[in-house]
Design a protein around this motif. Structure first.
Motif, short mmCIF file in Angstrom:
data_model
loop_
_atom_site.label_atom_id
_atom_site.label_comp_id
_atom_site.label_asym_id
_atom_site.label_seq_id
_atom_site.Cartn_x
_atom_site.Cartn_y
_atom_site.Cartn_z
N LYS A 202 -25.91 6.00 -95.74
CA LYS A 202 -26.87 5.72 -96.81
C LYS A 202 -28.03 6.70 -96.69
O LYS A 202 -28.69 6.77 -95.66
CB LYS A 202 -27.39 4.28 -96.70
CG LYS A 202 -28.37 3.92 -97.79
CD LYS A 202 -28.78 2.46 -97.68
CE LYS A 202 -29.70 2.07 -98.81
NZ LYS A 202 -30.06 0.63 -98.76
N ILE A 203 -28.27 7.45 -97.77
CA ILE A 203 -29.38 8.39 -97.85
C ILE A 203 -30.30 7.91 -98.97
O ILE A 203 -29.88 7.80 -100.12
CB ILE A 203 -28.91 9.83 -98.17
CG1 ILE A 203 -27.84 10.31 -97.20
CG2 ILE A 203 -30.10 10.78 -98.26
CD1 ILE A 203 -28.32 10.77 -95.87
N THR A 204 -31.54 7.62 -98.62
CA THR A 204 -32.52 7.20 -99.62
C THR A 204 -33.55 8.31 -99.76
O THR A 204 -34.10 8.79 -98.75
CB THR A 204 -33.21 5.89 -99.19
OG1 THR A 204 -32.20 4.90 -98.97
CG2 THR A 204 -34.17 5.40 -100.27
N VAL A 205 -33.81 8.73 -101.00
CA VAL A 205 -34.77 9.80 -101.27
C VAL A 205 -35.88 9.21 -102.14
O VAL A 205 -35.60 8.63 -103.20
CB VAL A 205 -34.10 10.99 -101.99
CG1 VAL A 205 -35.09 12.13 -102.16
CG2 VAL A 205 -32.85 11.46 -101.26
N CYS A 206 -37.11 9.35 -101.69
CA CYS A 206 -38.23 8.86 -102.48
C CYS A 206 -39.38 9.86 -102.45
O CYS A 206 -39.40 10.78 -101.63
CB CYS A 206 -38.68 7.47 -102.03
SG CYS A 206 -39.19 7.38 -100.33
N GLN A 207 -40.33 9.66 -103.33
CA GLN A 207 -41.48 10.55 -103.46
C GLN A 207 -42.30 10.57 -102.18
O GLN A 207 -42.55 9.53 -101.58
CB GLN A 207 -42.37 10.07 -104.62
CG GLN A 207 -43.56 10.94 -104.90
CD GLN A 207 -43.19 12.31 -105.43
OE1 GLN A 207 -42.42 12.42 -106.38
NE2 GLN A 207 -43.70 13.35 -104.83
#
Length: 140
Positions: free
Chosen positions: A121-126
């Motif tokens: 799981k890869i989560t990308v956020c600001q």
């Protein structure tokens, strides 16, 4: 779980490229993150890290793009428009997951209950500024 802070598209691509070195056949990577967070940049880096030298683009309307010619094939999915089990089955997603390559899934939020066991799981956020992204990696 690990956290990486990227300050540019190039850093995101390099991070994904380095991640590719440790991937094995039948790996699924589920990308989570909103519009414009750099998921396609991550895909470009991952494909490059797997040895693919061509152009990589979002499969928004095609649902899946296949990238071959590297150490492992990469199957790049965009599940943004996949809203039910019938539309998921029509993508041949489950067959791709068992075909010996790497499945990279954008908009995994839409199919989270269908992801195979052991996905990454890869989560990308600001991040702190416009070009900054916080990339969190978890093994499930």
């Amino acid at each position: 779980m690990s956290v990486f802070v990227s300050n540019s598209v190039n850093e995101t691509e390099n991070f994904a490229s380095s991640l590719a070195a440790d991937l094995s056949p039948n790996t699924t990577i589920a990308l989570f993150g909103g519009m414009g967070m750099g998921k396609t940049a991550f895909a470009r880096g991952l494909a490059k890290g797997l040895g693919y030298n061509g152009e990589v683009s979002s499969p928004t309307f095609a649902i899946v793009h296949e990238y071959r010619g590297g150490r492992l094939p990469m199957y790049h999915f965009d599940m943004y428009r996949v809203t039910d089990w019938d539309s998921l089955y029509s993508t041949n997603f489950f067959e791709y997951c068992e075909s010996g390559g790497v499945c990279l899934v954008e908009w995994s939020e839409n199919i989270e209950n269908a992801l195979p066991d052991g996905y990454i799981k890869i989560t990308v956020c600001q991040g702190a500024h416009e070009n900054s992204r916080i990339i969190t990696t978890e093994e499930t």
